[in-house]
Design an enzyme around this catalytic site. Sequence first.
Site, PDB file in Angstrom:
ATOM      1  N   LYS A   1       3.536  -1.285  -6.209  1.00  0.00           N
ATOM      2  CA  LYS A   1       3.737   0.031  -6.821  1.00  0.00           C
ATOM      3  C   LYS A   1       5.062   0.606  -6.359  1.00  0.00           C
ATOM      4  O   LYS A   1       5.364   0.608  -5.162  1.00  0.00           O
ATOM      5  CB  LYS A   1       2.601   0.985  -6.442  1.00  0.00           C
ATOM      6  CG  LYS A   1       2.808   2.407  -6.973  1.00  0.00           C
ATOM      7  CD  LYS A   1       1.880   3.408  -6.293  1.00  0.00           C
ATOM      8  CE  LYS A   1       2.314   4.832  -6.649  1.00  0.00           C
ATOM      9  NZ  LYS A   1       1.642   5.836  -5.815  1.00  0.00           N
TER      10      LYS A   1
ATOM     11  N   GLU B   1       6.879   8.978   3.092  1.00  0.00           N
ATOM     12  CA  GLU B   1       6.751   8.501   1.707  1.00  0.00           C
ATOM     13  C   GLU B   1       6.360   9.623   0.752  1.00  0.00           C
ATOM     14  O   GLU B   1       5.866   9.375  -0.347  1.00  0.00           O
ATOM     15  CB  GLU B   1       5.723   7.369   1.651  1.00  0.00           C
ATOM     16  CG  GLU B   1       6.131   6.114   2.401  1.00  0.00           C
ATOM     17  CD  GLU B   1       7.014   5.188   1.590  1.00  0.00           C
ATOM     18  OE1 GLU B   1       6.938   5.203   0.355  1.00  0.00           O
ATOM     19  OE2 GLU B   1       7.784   4.427   2.202  1.00  0.00           O
TER      20      GLU B   1
ATOM     21  N   HIS C   1       8.067   4.549  -2.110  1.00  0.00           N
ATOM     22  CA  HIS C   1       8.448   5.785  -2.810  1.00  0.00           C
ATOM     23  C   HIS C   1       9.837   6.233  -2.377  1.00  0.00           C
ATOM     24  O   HIS C   1      10.199   6.121  -1.211  1.00  0.00           O
ATOM     25  CB  HIS C   1       7.453   6.909  -2.494  1.00  0.00           C
ATOM     26  CG  HIS C   1       6.037   6.572  -2.842  1.00  0.00           C
ATOM     27  ND1 HIS C   1       5.267   5.742  -2.078  1.00  0.00           N
ATOM     28  CD2 HIS C   1       5.261   6.945  -3.903  1.00  0.00           C
ATOM     29  CE1 HIS C   1       4.068   5.609  -2.634  1.00  0.00           C
ATOM     30  NE2 HIS C   1       4.042   6.333  -3.740  1.00  0.00           N
TER      31      HIS C   1
END
Length: 252
Positions: A170, A86, A143
Amino acid sequence: MSCITVRGCAIGQGRPKVILPIVEETQSAILARGRAFAALAADCVEFRADWFEGWQDAAALAQCLAGLRAAVGDKLLLVTLRTRAEGGRAEASFPAYAAFCRHVWESGCADLVDLELFTAGAELPGMIAQAHACGTAVVCSSHDFVRTPPQAEMVARMCAMQKAGADLPKLAVMPQSRRDVLALLAATAEMAELHPETPVITMSMGALGGVSRLCGEAMGSAMTFACAGKASAPGQIELDVLAPVLDRLRLE
């Protein structure tokens, strides 16, 4: 957007809350940075534990967490072990990753813990439940340092985080074009308008995506990362530059 309150901080209400990351290797440097950040106009300090040389040592981790909790005072403390997959530095098996996260929420030092969507996988709901049982809120993250997925995929990832019980989904992605930045902002707005069960944190990385770190209040991102020293991701803006812009773009 919706709002959650952690340590008296209303995340999702008004001006996006500012997070400052600590990316240091030794306990002494980490605590020094925490004390410095305590005096700055930010809302949250992120301990990027994948930089810490002792993250795999339970005793060293406990000592560092306790020291950092004291150092940052009343600011929110977010603890993150970012895996290499990530974009971080930690080469961690899932058992090692899960053990680290368990140490964090059982320490009672962290207000928030970061759990990676794809690293946790099927174990994510159970891990979130454990964190909540210890009084720790959960930032669930995904991510992509290479591309920006289609808008529908970005929304689906954040909805999956919500379904698993995360308090703050997120998403951080890398743009290759202006359209990619617009797609990230559109996904953020869609979450705020159609899936408002939780606040969300989103960003388009690099210089091209810099605008996404500034317009959270208008577009629906509840928190943003700034730097005051070393940055933890490409495109983070210095705190003394970011803060006045956030103030100028207030909707109220």
